[in-house]
Design a protein around this motif. Sequence first.
Motif, PDB file in Angstrom:
ATOM      1  N   TYR A 670       0.834  -1.202   0.000  1.00 24.88           N
ATOM      2  CA  TYR A 670       0.000   0.000   0.000  1.00 24.88           C
ATOM      3  C   TYR A 670       0.873   1.259   0.000  1.00 24.88           C
ATOM      4  O   TYR A 670       0.650   2.201  -0.755  1.00 24.88           O
ATOM      5  CB  TYR A 670      -0.916  -0.023   1.213  1.00 24.88           C
ATOM      6  CG  TYR A 670      -1.596   1.309   1.483  1.00 24.88           C
ATOM      7  CD1 TYR A 670      -2.567   1.796   0.621  1.00 24.88           C
ATOM      8  CD2 TYR A 670      -1.246   2.070   2.597  1.00 24.88           C
ATOM      9  CE1 TYR A 670      -3.181   3.011   0.854  1.00 24.88           C
ATOM     10  CE2 TYR A 670      -1.851   3.286   2.842  1.00 24.88           C
ATOM     11  CZ  TYR A 670      -2.825   3.750   1.961  1.00 24.88           C
ATOM     12  OH  TYR A 670      -3.430   4.941   2.204  1.00 24.88           O
ATOM     13  N   MET A 671       1.910   1.268   0.865  1.00 22.97           N
ATOM     14  CA  MET A 671       2.782   2.441   0.952  1.00 22.97           C
ATOM     15  C   MET A 671       3.548   2.642  -0.348  1.00 22.97           C
ATOM     16  O   MET A 671       3.774   3.774  -0.784  1.00 22.97           O
ATOM     17  CB  MET A 671       3.751   2.267   2.118  1.00 22.97           C
ATOM     18  CG  MET A 671       3.073   2.316   3.491  1.00 22.97           C
ATOM     19  SD  MET A 671       4.115   1.637   4.792  1.00 22.97           S
ATOM     20  CE  MET A 671       5.479   2.782   4.748  1.00 22.97           C
ATOM     21  N   SER A 672       3.908   1.526  -0.994  1.00 24.49           N
ATOM     22  CA  SER A 672       4.680   1.616  -2.229  1.00 24.49           C
ATOM     23  C   SER A 672       3.904   2.310  -3.329  1.00 24.49           C
ATOM     24  O   SER A 672       4.463   3.060  -4.126  1.00 24.49           O
ATOM     25  CB  SER A 672       5.074   0.212  -2.690  1.00 24.49           C
ATOM     26  OG  SER A 672       5.768   0.273  -3.898  1.00 24.49           O
ATOM     27  N   LYS A 673       2.595   2.063  -3.376  1.00 23.29           N
ATOM     28  CA  LYS A 673       1.822   2.658  -4.464  1.00 23.29           C
ATOM     29  C   LYS A 673       1.162   3.978  -4.079  1.00 23.29           C
ATOM     30  O   LYS A 673       0.637   4.684  -4.945  1.00 23.29           O
ATOM     31  CB  LYS A 673       0.747   1.675  -4.960  1.00 23.29           C
ATOM     32  CG  LYS A 673      -0.429   1.468  -4.037  1.00 23.29           C
ATOM     33  CD  LYS A 673      -1.402   0.485  -4.655  1.00 23.29           C
ATOM     34  CE  LYS A 673      -2.635   0.302  -3.791  1.00 23.29           C
ATOM     35  NZ  LYS A 673      -3.410   1.550  -3.613  1.00 23.29           N
ATOM     36  N   ASN A 676       2.741   6.950  -5.884  1.00 20.55           N
ATOM     37  CA  ASN A 676       2.369   6.918  -7.299  1.00 20.55           C
ATOM     38  C   ASN A 676       0.927   7.359  -7.492  1.00 20.55           C
ATOM     39  O   ASN A 676       0.596   8.036  -8.464  1.00 20.55           O
ATOM     40  CB  ASN A 676       2.557   5.512  -7.870  1.00 20.55           C
ATOM     41  CG  ASN A 676       4.018   5.152  -7.998  1.00 20.55           C
ATOM     42  OD1 ASN A 676       4.863   6.029  -8.143  1.00 20.55           O
ATOM     43  ND2 ASN A 676       4.322   3.866  -7.923  1.00 20.55           N
ATOM     44  N   ASP A 677       0.051   6.949  -6.558  1.00 18.29           N
ATOM     45  CA  ASP A 677      -1.361   7.347  -6.648  1.00 18.29           C
ATOM     46  C   ASP A 677      -1.484   8.865  -6.613  1.00 18.29           C
ATOM     47  O   ASP A 677      -2.195   9.475  -7.416  1.00 18.29           O
ATOM     48  CB  ASP A 677      -2.168   6.744  -5.498  1.00 18.29           C
ATOM     49  CG  ASP A 677      -2.283   5.238  -5.616  1.00 18.29           C
ATOM     50  OD1 ASP A 677      -1.989   4.718  -6.703  1.00 18.29           O
ATOM     51  OD2 ASP A 677      -2.669   4.602  -4.623  1.00 18.29           O
ATOM     52  N   PHE A 678      -0.773   9.514  -5.663  1.00 15.46           N
ATOM     53  CA  PHE A 678      -0.868  10.960  -5.550  1.00 15.46           C
ATOM     54  C   PHE A 678      -0.203  11.657  -6.744  1.00 15.46           C
ATOM     55  O   PHE A 678      -0.696  12.667  -7.244  1.00 15.46           O
ATOM     56  CB  PHE A 678      -0.236  11.441  -4.241  1.00 15.46           C
ATOM     57  CG  PHE A 678      -1.198  11.382  -3.092  1.00 15.46           C
ATOM     58  CD1 PHE A 678      -2.260  12.277  -3.012  1.00 15.46           C
ATOM     59  CD2 PHE A 678      -1.073  10.426  -2.100  1.00 15.46           C
ATOM     60  CE1 PHE A 678      -3.162  12.221  -1.957  1.00 15.46           C
ATOM     61  CE2 PHE A 678      -1.968  10.365  -1.042  1.00 15.46           C
ATOM     62  CZ  PHE A 678      -3.018  11.270  -0.969  1.00 15.46           C
ATOM     63  N   LYS A 687      -4.834   5.758 -15.141  1.00 18.94           N
ATOM     64  CA  LYS A 687      -5.776   5.224 -16.125  1.00 18.94           C
ATOM     65  C   LYS A 687      -7.056   4.759 -15.440  1.00 18.94           C
ATOM     66  O   LYS A 687      -7.031   4.225 -14.339  1.00 18.94           O
ATOM     67  CB  LYS A 687      -5.137   4.041 -16.867  1.00 18.94           C
ATOM     68  CG  LYS A 687      -3.926   4.430 -17.701  1.00 18.94           C
ATOM     69  CD  LYS A 687      -3.348   3.202 -18.379  1.00 18.94           C
ATOM     70  CE  LYS A 687      -2.117   3.571 -19.199  1.00 18.94           C
ATOM     71  NZ  LYS A 687      -1.515   2.375 -19.846  1.00 18.94           N
ATOM     72  N   MET A 688      -8.148   4.959 -16.152  1.00 15.61           N
ATOM     73  CA  MET A 688      -9.422   4.458 -15.646  1.00 15.61           C
ATOM     74  C   MET A 688      -9.495   2.957 -15.900  1.00 15.61           C
ATOM     75  O   MET A 688      -8.977   2.450 -16.900  1.00 15.61           O
ATOM     76  CB  MET A 688     -10.592   5.165 -16.329  1.00 15.61           C
ATOM     77  CG  MET A 688     -10.653   6.659 -16.049  1.00 15.61           C
ATOM     78  SD  MET A 688     -12.052   7.462 -16.853  1.00 15.61           S
ATOM     79  CE  MET A 688     -13.416   6.857 -15.844  1.00 15.61           C
ATOM     80  N   PRO A 729      -9.583   3.400  -9.177  1.00 16.72           N
ATOM     81  CA  PRO A 729      -9.702   2.680  -7.898  1.00 16.72           C
ATOM     82  C   PRO A 729      -8.690   3.124  -6.844  1.00 16.72           C
ATOM     83  O   PRO A 729      -9.028   3.210  -5.668  1.00 16.72           O
ATOM     84  CB  PRO A 729      -9.486   1.210  -8.300  1.00 16.72           C
ATOM     85  CG  PRO A 729      -8.769   1.264  -9.607  1.00 16.72           C
ATOM     86  CD  PRO A 729      -9.270   2.485 -10.294  1.00 16.72           C
ATOM     87  N   ASN A 730      -7.453   3.402  -7.237  1.00 14.60           N
ATOM     88  CA  ASN A 730      -6.434   3.783  -6.254  1.00 14.60           C
ATOM     89  C   ASN A 730      -6.791   5.093  -5.565  1.00 14.60           C
ATOM     90  O   ASN A 730      -6.608   5.258  -4.355  1.00 14.60           O
ATOM     91  CB  ASN A 730      -5.065   3.897  -6.925  1.00 14.60           C
ATOM     92  CG  ASN A 730      -4.549   2.553  -7.399  1.00 14.60           C
ATOM     93  OD1 ASN A 730      -5.008   1.513  -6.927  1.00 14.60           O
ATOM     94  ND2 ASN A 730      -3.627   2.552  -8.335  1.00 14.60           N
ATOM     95  N   GLU A 731      -7.307   6.041  -6.330  1.00 18.68           N
ATOM     96  CA  GLU A 731      -7.654   7.334  -5.747  1.00 18.68           C
ATOM     97  C   GLU A 731      -8.883   7.218  -4.850  1.00 18.68           C
ATOM     98  O   GLU A 731      -8.963   7.860  -3.793  1.00 18.68           O
ATOM     99  CB  GLU A 731      -7.868   8.347  -6.874  1.00 18.68           C
ATOM    100  CG  GLU A 731      -6.568   8.638  -7.608  1.00 18.68           C
ATOM    101  CD  GLU A 731      -6.781   9.431  -8.885  1.00 18.68           C
ATOM    102  OE1 GLU A 731      -7.876   9.999  -9.059  1.00 18.68           O
ATOM    103  OE2 GLU A 731      -5.849   9.485  -9.712  1.00 18.68           O
ATOM    104  N   LEU A 732      -9.847   6.388  -5.276  1.00 18.69           N
ATOM    105  CA  LEU A 732     -11.022   6.169  -4.431  1.00 18.69           C
ATOM    106  C   LEU A 732     -10.612   5.498  -3.115  1.00 18.69           C
ATOM    107  O   LEU A 732     -11.151   5.805  -2.054  1.00 18.69           O
ATOM    108  CB  LEU A 732     -12.050   5.314  -5.161  1.00 18.69           C
ATOM    109  CG  LEU A 732     -13.327   4.988  -4.375  1.00 18.69           C
ATOM    110  CD1 LEU A 732     -14.052   6.260  -3.945  1.00 18.69           C
ATOM    111  CD2 LEU A 732     -14.255   4.099  -5.189  1.00 18.69           C
TER     112      LEU A 732
END
Length: 840
Positions: A670-673, A676-678, A687-688, A729-732
């Motif tokens: 989770y911390m690794s991504k 990247n999410d932000f 990407k959607m 999904p990552n941002e949600l």
Amino acid sequence: MKFFNILFILFITHLSASALDNITLQLQWKHQFEFAGFYAAQEKGFYKDVGLDVKFVEFNETTNITEEVLNGHAQYGLTYSSIIAEYMSAKPIVLVANFFKQSPLVLVAQKNIHTPNDLKGKKVMGISESIDNSTLLTMLDKFNVSVKDIINIPTSFNIDDFINKKVDAMSIFTTNELYYLEKSGIEYTIFDPVLYGAKYYDVNLFTSKNEVQNHPLRVQMFKEASIKGWKYALEHKDEVIDLILKKYNTQNKSKEALKFEAMQIEKIMLPNVYEIGSIDLDRVKIIADNFVQSGFIENSKNKNLELFIYDYKSKNNSINFTLQEREYLEKKKEITMCADPDWMPFEAIENGEVVGLNKEFIQIAQEKLGVEFKLIPTKTWSDSIEYVKTNKCDILSLVSPTNERKTYLNFTDPHLKVPQVIVTQMDKPTIIDISILEDKTIACVKNYSIIDMIKQKYKNIKIVEVKNVQDGLEMVSEGKVFGFADTSIAIGYYIQNGFFTNLKISASFDEKVSLGFGIRSDDALLYAVLQKVVLSISEEQKQSIMKKWFSIKQEVGFDYSLFLKMIAFFAFFSLFFIYRQYELKKLNNKLQKSFEEERINSRDKDQLIFNQKKLAAMDEVLENIAHQWRQPLSQINSSVLVIDDRMYEKNFKDDVIEEKLLEIESLTQYMSKTINDFKNFFDGQSKMEKYSLKDLIDKSVYIIRGSLLSFNIKVEVMADKKCMHYGFPNELEQVILVILNNAKDVLVSRSIQYPMIRVEVEKIEHDYHIRIEDNGGGIDESIIHKIFDPYFTTKYKSQGTGLGLYISQMIIKERMNAELIVNNTKIGACFTIIFKDENA
């Protein structure tokens, strides 16, 4: 001749019927969809398939369900959570299965009554100080309302008394009376105890200790067939409703009423959240504690609730074969068996005999069946598969189920469950997420089940089939393939014995492989007896066998080197988090300064985040943090894999440590991504994609599960896996985590007695609504309109910056073209995310 044929048919029919065990199930009410699963099991032949013929007995006013079971008038009964109190009062009963995860019993009140506190001095029907009313009493107690505060009206079981306003409120079941209220069109208020933390089980299947001791297999078969019946009933509601109308409709219910009941029952069974029939020991303990605190139980004589919950595997030490099975075993002179000729330490063929740890399980089966297992030697695993397909052997001694194998084999329950991993060369990086192995080539042993799993879940990974484990490891060692996939035990066997020292375990799959006996599908009796054998093997026996193969050769002692490594690892982990907090604080300070400058220059908050100059500065900060994070995260994940491997090597099993290692893996991923999410959010590059809302919510809850558990905060997710959304999904996930953390902080700061968070996904027309509600008492109405403002926070400065909800709303509004709103409910705050139909 015709007369003789008729007599013969009658004789066969009588013989078949007499072979079934006749048992009685005492229902807790009249016939209706509440018992649909049991009707389905009877009418579809599920009970008959396991040798049972079940009679259903309806409840009447004089029925004492528990006594009916204890005195032998019925072998099994269905009842309320009060069965827990009866066990604690020393009644010899056993809880076999639970079907309703929450009680449908609620209070309905006239529309002018807004809270349970308004019931004081009002006419209320159907509430007494009986233990069966404990859910309602618990709810009322939270509002300082007791039975003495209301005008108690005896129950008439007639909803017209409420419709005609003869009473101000009455107890009803959401599965039944609610239908008639909806049909009447009147307005009303519902008080559901579940919303106030009173989550009690209902429709509990139980039996006597005598039945468990004397007929252990019958208990298991009745349980399994009943669960199968419930699965069928929920999947074929209309068919089962027609069956009830035809055969089980003593209440003369309409088809529409039964359809309504069926839909309500599926909601409280929560089959997408809990396994049908499952029992949560922790929930049982909570209910028991509530009974004690409420005074329903004064002197608890049976305090060990683990003994109350039925466990076939621990209770069935002897095997109860049927007459037909015993005759089969007497005639069966030998069982021909094929094995994997080269899969150590599980099994292999040497000098015409099976060797390896599975040999001991085979010997147990031989002893319990009294039949010799004759090995049919083969040269490869593919040969063994082909032999059982062509009936050259009766069974495979150790095999994992796949969809293709199910066409010609029946599988017993597994007696081994083993992690599956990928091994690579030592200089290759540790793999945090297997899905990133796009277009990599992985070797697997031909016809092993792991191939099916990889093909289904990781479609971009290329697979090369090899003859055995050693060949696969050699290909990795020589650089011919990127990695080799198999069980950690099989790979570890070679590495630990000094072979392939240039290889390491780089990743583990989420899925464990389940290994048991595979039996030719045309021999149902052989499957039945071997299944009973596997179920009779205790966990202690399994652990004993594993210890023989994985214990340290020298004298067993405390492994101080492993202990010191673990201390060093957790010290490093702690320092890493301190450093992360330092970097985040710097980031927050920079963000605050940037936002303040922009707010002074422009009041247009929508442009605040997307200002290009600030984006460049943000990107630089994020890149720096990402650089600082990646190497430590990789080392942490590598350390976890080493610890995991060492635990298997030394046969050290500790559920708590295993759970925490999995939690660390999840957190590092989770911390690794997160960065990247932000980054993707700010530069618009993400990407959607299509994803399951339930899976995403479950993942979010799992990430903060540790802190939730430490404060005894219950989280209930009510969502269907079929709820699919197209978006980011990552941002949600980040947004949901912000809301969950805020809810947790409120529940902790206000010392809520039964803290709870409910996450519910509902589709309204074409829109999805995600509601996250807590029971923390809500947000002060004077500030609720400010909570999405930047830097507005009710926390101390050291605990929050006030940016979480602000950025969350920006993500939802700008990136997802959706809405994030908040309102107060009767119990707390509710945040709702509304996705427009174009995103559904």
